[in-house]
Write a protein that holds these residues in place. Sequence first.
Motif: not given
Length: 128
Positions: A14-26, A28-32, A84-86
């Motif tokens: 999971l740490a290898n992912f450069s970005h994580i998108v959270f459905v319950e916060n789509m 903001e997280s997709f925007g990032k 990781k997202y934060q």
Amino acid sequence: QLSRELFQYTLQRLANFSHIVFVENMEESFGKFAAAYGWQYNFGKAKRHQRLEATTLSSLLGNVDSDPFMTALDDAIYEFAVRKYQNFPSNELWRMDNFSNQELLDKYFEEGPARECNNECCGVCSRW
């Protein structure tokens, strides 16, 4: 029953992912995510759902009669993803002794093998 080593391997993956998108916060997280790649996006007139307050599987299940071991790893993995997202510093991201459900997590790894699980639910599946 997963071993502590397999759990840590999952976190490393999971740490290898450069970005994580959270459905319950789509939004903001997709925007990032989109901003990191210079993408233009607009959620426009899409129906906006109220942000979920529950952010762990165990909190979503609520009072459902289930074995707490069923969600222990899911909740810790979700918490790791949020760290990781934060952009937590690496030394805090990798603290394996500081999950909000740490007591249950430790119990899972210490007592789990003695339960002799023969299926995903360790023989005590919930109604779900």
